[in-house]
Scaffold this active site. Structure first.
Site: not given
Ligand SMILES: [Zn+2]
Ligand SMILES: [Zn+2]
Ligand SMILES: [Zn+2]
Length: 346
Positions: A39, A299
């Protein structure tokens, strides 16, 4: 701000020539399979692709010093071609991920399967592009006209201490930065202090806030040791077209997220960001927020303003969605991010 208030509106959004229609490709997601932890790279990649200045300039580049299977330049070229021409809605970023891992093997950074920092990844991708296209030039003195990282992104600065009491000055220390990092604790403290002394926020406030926040705590002793404690002065000597601000959380469990979000502006005047700005063009420059990389729950995801459709989009690896202005505000608050990385363009 102006930008958030006007997307989609006005004649500009309605006039599209056949050529721009043909070259318009809907936004694509980037895959991130379990265990890949890509990510951080996907965020950096979406930023580079969606920055019009980068995408267009990078397209012009043809020759480079190739590093074969660890070539970040080739990997970027390949994924950019897929962004533009592929009919898939989700693309793999594996080729770039593996080139990055090979390139930084010795430093043990950005290794396969391991999570890393999106802002540092972004900085390092830019430095690698510099390496591939202006290999002979040192990073800190690169003036190559075709070097996108240094011509468009780099902030060329020097810092110096000047003593008001005895007049002593320290030797100017020149340096280059791709991302201007600021502590969120300083940002919030400064925001409170600045709001105490004025009725309501003004357009110049955000740049000034960032300047004050980055100066805070950065105190030095007078170079001639007269006993004064001095703030460092940072002077901007060039006129970058894209400015990236990295907000650094001082702890993993900060309760400042909401305060930080409330103090963010969407317009940044370069002249307000530094003690002095030497170039007239930079002094006059007003940059608008076009992208944001957020870190929440270990994230990274990305918001980006897509200029062709004049809409904010949200990129969470494979998932892409349009976010309208009122919901955009809600998203940012919800993210309560631990790290926010901004991109401003003129
Ligand atoms: Zn190559
Ligand atoms: Zn360069
Ligand atoms: Zn002094």
């Amino acid at each position: 701000g102006d930008l958030l208030g006007s997307p989609g509106g006005g004649l500009q959004g309605l006039i599209t020539t056949p050529r721009t229609m043909a070259s318009f490709a809907p936004s694509k997601g980037l895959s991130n399979e379990p265990g890949q932890n890509s990510c951080f790279l996907n965020s950096a990649l979406q930023v580079l692709w969606h920055l019009d200045i980068f995408r267009r300039s990078f397209r012009q580049l043809t020759t480079h010093k190739c590093m074969e299977d660890s070539c970040i330049f080739c990997a970027l070229k390949s994924i950019f071609a897929q962004f533009q021409f592929s009919s898939e809605r989700v693309l793999p970023s594996d080729v770039l991920r593996s080139a990055l891992a090979k390139t930084f093997q010795d430093e043990q950074r950005f290794q396969l399967g391991i999570m890393d920092d999106a802002a540092e990844c972004f900085e390092n991708l830019l430095m690698r592009i510099h390496f591939h296209i202006s290999a002979e030039t040192r990073e800190d003195i690169c003036t190559a006209k075709h070097c996108i990282p240094h011509q468009k992104f780099a902030m060329t600065l020097f810092e110096q201490c000047v003593c008001n009491s005895c007049g002593a000055t320290s030797d100017p220390l020149p340096f280059i930065q791709m991302v201007h990092y600021i502590s969120t604790t300083s940002l919030c403290n400064q925001a409170v202090r600045m709001l105490e002394c004025r009725e309501k926020p003004t357009p110049d406030m955000f740049g000034e806030l960032l300047r004050n926040a980055s100066n805070m705590g950065d105190l030095r002793n007078c170079p001639s040791n007269c006993g004064e404690v001095l703030r460092i002065r940072r002077v901007l000597m060039n006129s970058p077209e894209i400015v990236s601000i990295g907000l650094v959380w001082d702890s993993d469990h900060s309760d400042l997220a909401e305060d930080v979000i409330h103090s963010l502006g969407t317009c940044l005047r370069l002249g307000d960001l530094f003690y002095r700005v030497t170039e007239e063009r930079a002094r006059q420059a007003e940059l608008y927020l076009v992208g944001m990389v957020c870190y929440y729950g270990k994230h990274y995801s990305t918001f980006f303003f897509q200029t062709k459709i004049r809409k904010w989009m949200y990129f969470d690896d494979a998932h892409v969605k349009e976010v309208s202005y009122p919901r955009f505000g809600g998203y940012v608050c919800y993210l309560g991010s631990v790290c926010v990385h901004f991109h401003f363009v003129g």
